[in-house]
Design an enzyme around this catalytic site. Sequence first.
Site, PDB file in Angstrom:
ATOM      1  N   LYS A 160       1.160   4.163  -2.886  1.00 37.39           N
ATOM      2  CA  LYS A 160       0.906   5.583  -2.627  1.00 37.39           C
ATOM      3  C   LYS A 160       2.105   6.429  -3.062  1.00 37.39           C
ATOM      4  O   LYS A 160       1.946   7.471  -3.699  1.00 37.39           O
ATOM      5  CB  LYS A 160       0.618   5.831  -1.139  1.00 37.39           C
ATOM      6  CG  LYS A 160      -0.755   5.406  -0.692  1.00 37.39           C
ATOM      7  CD  LYS A 160      -1.829   6.162  -1.411  1.00 37.39           C
ATOM      8  CE  LYS A 160      -2.747   6.844  -0.463  1.00 37.39           C
ATOM      9  NZ  LYS A 160      -3.875   7.484  -1.137  1.00 37.39           N
ATOM     10  N   THR A 214     -16.390   2.540   0.918  1.00 40.87           N
ATOM     11  CA  THR A 214     -16.510   1.842  -0.366  1.00 40.87           C
ATOM     12  C   THR A 214     -17.437   0.645  -0.198  1.00 40.87           C
ATOM     13  O   THR A 214     -17.726   0.208   0.929  1.00 40.87           O
ATOM     14  CB  THR A 214     -15.145   1.340  -0.860  1.00 40.87           C
ATOM     15  OG1 THR A 214     -14.660   0.363   0.083  1.00 40.87           O
ATOM     16  CG2 THR A 214     -14.147   2.477  -1.011  1.00 40.87           C
ATOM     17  N   TYR A 245       0.838  -1.200   0.000  1.00 42.51           N
ATOM     18  CA  TYR A 245       0.000   0.000   0.000  1.00 42.51           C
ATOM     19  C   TYR A 245       0.875   1.254   0.000  1.00 42.51           C
ATOM     20  O   TYR A 245       0.653   2.186  -0.775  1.00 42.51           O
ATOM     21  CB  TYR A 245      -0.929  -0.012   1.223  1.00 42.51           C
ATOM     22  CG  TYR A 245      -1.838   1.183   1.299  1.00 42.51           C
ATOM     23  CD1 TYR A 245      -3.048   1.196   0.616  1.00 42.51           C
ATOM     24  CD2 TYR A 245      -1.494   2.301   2.053  1.00 42.51           C
ATOM     25  CE1 TYR A 245      -3.897   2.298   0.687  1.00 42.51           C
ATOM     26  CE2 TYR A 245      -2.326   3.401   2.120  1.00 42.51           C
ATOM     27  CZ  TYR A 245      -3.527   3.394   1.442  1.00 42.51           C
ATOM     28  OH  TYR A 245      -4.349   4.491   1.511  1.00 42.51           O
TER      29      TYR A 245
END
Length: 164
Positions: free
Chosen positions: A9, A40, A5
């Site tokens: 980013k 989401t 992750y």
Amino acid sequence: FNTAYGVGKAATDRLASDMHVQLKPHGVDTVALYPGLVRTEGNLEMERRGEWAAASGGMDLAQGETPAFSGRAVVALASDPVMMEKESGKVVVVAELAKQLGFADADGRQPDSIRSLRFILPNFVFPQIEKESGKPLPDWVTGNVPDFLLPWDVFGGGPPPAAD
């Protein structure tokens, strides 16, 4: 979060910056758009299945942004060429842009920035203090957190040292 992750980013940030330099002569502006906690479909499904608390570290998904909030940020930037040019090549936090340009999430709220003490303390610090002390923090503490934005370089030093 995890290594993949973080690398993703960082790559997105660098892509926005490099594209800004290379595409500016052609009138193209770019940003790395940072939403906060987003409600989401996947996150809502994890919550429905009872998996959200463990997966998120106990973050309150009800306080999250709708996906429409990010869409409103894109529309706001696309509608303001001066602002878009000013922000081109940079990381743009959706909540900070919303406060600056005066738009809100679909439910009318203006969520706090992911850099704000008002987001960080209740989601990461207060739960740890309460867990370690075995007691809830008083309302005069939890209810009076300032909307102070931490500078970006605070987030670049890696995780805090482990407690002994």
